[in-house]
Design an enzyme around this catalytic site. Structure first.
Site, PDB file in Angstrom:
ATOM      1  N   HIS A 173       0.854  -1.191   0.000  1.00  0.00           N
ATOM      2  CA  HIS A 173       0.000   0.000   0.000  1.00  0.00           C
ATOM      3  C   HIS A 173       0.888   1.238   0.000  1.00  0.00           C
ATOM      4  O   HIS A 173       1.336   1.715   1.037  1.00  0.00           O
ATOM      5  CB  HIS A 173      -0.898  -0.016   1.232  1.00  0.00           C
ATOM      6  CG  HIS A 173      -2.090   0.895   1.130  1.00  0.00           C
ATOM      7  ND1 HIS A 173      -2.191   1.899   0.180  1.00  0.00           N
ATOM      8  CD2 HIS A 173      -3.251   0.951   1.849  1.00  0.00           C
ATOM      9  CE1 HIS A 173      -3.357   2.523   0.336  1.00  0.00           C
ATOM     10  NE2 HIS A 173      -4.011   1.972   1.331  1.00  0.00           N
ATOM     11  N   HIS A 176      -2.697   6.733  -0.354  1.00  0.00           N
ATOM     12  CA  HIS A 176      -3.632   7.198   0.678  1.00  0.00           C
ATOM     13  C   HIS A 176      -2.971   7.711   1.955  1.00  0.00           C
ATOM     14  O   HIS A 176      -3.566   7.673   3.030  1.00  0.00           O
ATOM     15  CB  HIS A 176      -4.639   6.094   1.014  1.00  0.00           C
ATOM     16  CG  HIS A 176      -5.471   5.695  -0.152  1.00  0.00           C
ATOM     17  ND1 HIS A 176      -6.361   4.640  -0.121  1.00  0.00           N
ATOM     18  CD2 HIS A 176      -5.531   6.184  -1.425  1.00  0.00           C
ATOM     19  CE1 HIS A 176      -6.945   4.516  -1.297  1.00  0.00           C
ATOM     20  NE2 HIS A 176      -6.446   5.439  -2.110  1.00  0.00           N
ATOM     21  N   TYR A 178      -0.361   6.650   3.749  1.00  0.00           N
ATOM     22  CA  TYR A 178       0.254   5.746   4.719  1.00  0.00           C
ATOM     23  C   TYR A 178       1.776   5.739   4.542  1.00  0.00           C
ATOM     24  O   TYR A 178       2.329   6.485   3.745  1.00  0.00           O
ATOM     25  CB  TYR A 178      -0.385   4.360   4.622  1.00  0.00           C
ATOM     26  CG  TYR A 178      -1.863   4.405   4.950  1.00  0.00           C
ATOM     27  CD1 TYR A 178      -2.289   4.856   6.207  1.00  0.00           C
ATOM     28  CD2 TYR A 178      -2.826   4.078   4.001  1.00  0.00           C
ATOM     29  CE1 TYR A 178      -3.641   4.943   6.504  1.00  0.00           C
ATOM     30  CE2 TYR A 178      -4.179   4.167   4.293  1.00  0.00           C
ATOM     31  CZ  TYR A 178      -4.586   4.604   5.548  1.00  0.00           C
ATOM     32  OH  TYR A 178      -5.920   4.710   5.840  1.00  0.00           O
TER      33      TYR A 178
END
Length: 354
Positions: A173, A176, A178
């Protein structure tokens, strides 16, 4: 037949259709351990050719939200094995999304003895949900060189655990707001060592983790999610030209690594120039996600700008999403009040077609 429903075969991605279930945090992992309820949830939605799980932490310090799963203990590996077995029985493939939340976290959501960490000590603005209500994000401790090495090692171990649990691969990931995207942003990453400063240095953490995981489990089992120009989770905007150059550089290096796919979280901020440059720079599968209907997804596949299209909330509220779009049946509306609650309501009890 529409392309959405046709098999997709490229490299290791041998899928029964062109549809992906997007990763969605659902907060049902009691004590951060996957369970039978989660296995039922994913099996219900295995009409998708590929399922990408909710964000799953590679380490205790990455568990920034309540009840999100991990993949760093034996119990978690066994819990995830229930999920992979259920999905494979239904004929779908499943990748585990590895998500370290970094500074988007609160200390009370972490196990005892852990603290919120980040590439730097820049605190995120805003609030985060905890079991005792909404609280401001905790101030992160800046990772030192040993901490960075630990982050890399944790991701490699987690990827190996994912394969041991039966996953077909992992998705990192890098979107977004992170940890991995935090490393790319010059307003969040103010380091002065080899992980900060230039575009190449700010990309180093992502690429190091990608390349070492690829060497460990195989590049054909690795994907990366990105969200160029997105400002969610207090990701400050920076110079448009520099954002473009950052992602062109990053994607070019990812292409050399030979990873299976790039998963783009679509948003209005992405420029057409950026879209075109990423498509030219990356030879393997590109997945697009966010805001698609069956019709717009089909158009995206037909014009070749995407190889696969992912749906999030459509799958959340419609376990039989593929059957519904095939029959042009109406879709269930999602219950926003139960997105992150701990029980079966709003999770495994959405109605299906007769």
């Amino acid at each position: 037949m529409k392309k959405l429903f046709m098999p997709y075969n490229k490299g290791a991605l041998q899928l029964k259709n062109h549809v992906v279930m997007a990763p969605m945090t659902r907060s049902r992992a009691i004590n951060n351990v996957p369970n039978a309820m989660m296995a039922a949830y994913y099996k219900q939605r295995s009409g998708a050719g590929l399922i990408i799980t909710e964000g799953t932490s590679p380490s205790p310090e990455g568990l920034g939200y309540p009840r999100i799963p991990g993949i760093f203990t034996d119990a978690q590996v066994e819990g995830w094995r229930q999920v992979t077995n259920a999905v494979h029985e239904a004929g779908s493939k499943i990748f585990l999304q590895l998500m370290h939340t970094g500074r988007i976290a609160h200390n009370s959501n972490l196990p005892e003895g852990c603290q919120v960490v980040g590439l730097s000590d820049v605190k995120a603005a805003g609030e985060i949900y905890t079991e005792t209500g909404m609280h401001e994000y905790s101030a992160p401790s800046a990772l030192n060189a040993e901490g960075i090495a630990r982050i890399v090692a944790d991701h490699i171990k987690a990827a190996g655990n994912a394969i041991a649990a039966g996953f077909d691969g992992i998705e990192l990931h890098g979107a977004h707001g992170y940890l991995l995207e935090q490393s790319l942003n010059p307003h969040i990453n103010n380091r002065t060592d080899i992980y900060g400063g230039s575009i190449e240095n700010r990309s180093r953490l992502v690429l190091e983790i990608v390349q070492k995981i690829a060497s460990s489990i195989g590049a054909d089992k690795v994907g990366l999610r990105i969200s160029p120009f997105l400002t969610s989770n207090d990701m400050p905007a920076y110079d448009e030209a520099e954002v473009h150059q950052t992602y062109v550089y990053l994607v070019g290096e990812l292409n050399r690594s030979g990873i299976a796919y790039l998963h783009i979280s679509n948003n209005p901020g992405i420029t057409e120039k950026n879209h075109r440059s990423i498509r030219r720079a990356f030879d393997n599968t590109i997945i697009y996600c966010n805001g698609f209907t069956a019709e717009t997804a089909e158009a995206k596949l037909q014009d070749g700008t995407a190889d696969l299209v992912a749906f999030g909330r459509s799958f959340l509220a419609n376990p039989d999403f593929m059957r519904r779009i095939e029959k042009n049946a109406p879709l269930n509306e999602p219950d926003y009040n139960t997105f992150y609650t701990p029980g079966e309501q709003g999770y495994t009890d959405y109605p299906v077609l007769d």
